[in-house]
Motif scaffolding. Sequence first.
Motif, mmCIF file in Angstrom:
data_model
loop_
_atom_site.group_PDB
_atom_site.id
_atom_site.type_symbol
_atom_site.label_atom_id
_atom_site.label_comp_id
_atom_site.label_asym_id
_atom_site.label_seq_id
_atom_site.Cartn_x
_atom_site.Cartn_y
_atom_site.Cartn_z
ATOM 1 N N ASN A 74 0.867 -1.178 0.000
ATOM 2 C CA ASN A 74 0.000 0.000 0.000
ATOM 3 C C ASN A 74 0.903 1.226 0.000
ATOM 4 O OD1 ASN A 74 -2.605 -1.190 0.141
ATOM 5 N ND2 ASN A 74 -2.190 -1.715 2.265
ATOM 6 N N ASN A 76 0.597 5.333 0.123
ATOM 7 C CA ASN A 76 -0.280 6.480 0.385
ATOM 8 C C ASN A 76 -1.752 6.066 0.311
ATOM 9 O OD1 ASN A 76 1.941 8.097 0.813
ATOM 10 N ND2 ASN A 76 1.940 8.940 -1.233
ATOM 11 N N ASP A 77 -2.080 4.982 1.025
ATOM 12 C CA ASP A 77 -3.446 4.439 1.158
ATOM 13 C C ASP A 77 -4.022 3.866 -0.135
ATOM 14 O OD1 ASP A 77 -3.582 4.972 3.916
ATOM 15 O OD2 ASP A 77 -4.192 7.034 3.518
#
Length: 99
Positions: A74, A76-77
Amino acid sequence: MTKKCLNKSLNWVDRYTPQLADLRNSEIEFPTLRGSFKGRYRLDENNIQKFEITIPANIKVTFVVSDSRKKIINFNDQSLTKHQQEISLIPGDNTLVIK
């Protein structure tokens, strides 16, 4: 290991390949001519790695994930494809979680 070079647009380009062995956490901060570069690493009890990296403006960093085929990444989300071994970080705050 980090490699640095100056590209044609006068931006610094770094390539970061973490080699952490049994390290469970680490922090670093160092100044550059373009601002401070900050890095933080944590390995939790479930072997989930978390990298928090702050990059100054006009510096480009490529983060290299070893053996990315076996990992969930993942950035940055956002989930990345499993086979993406090189990740281009952006100036400012970046978070990578590798499971």
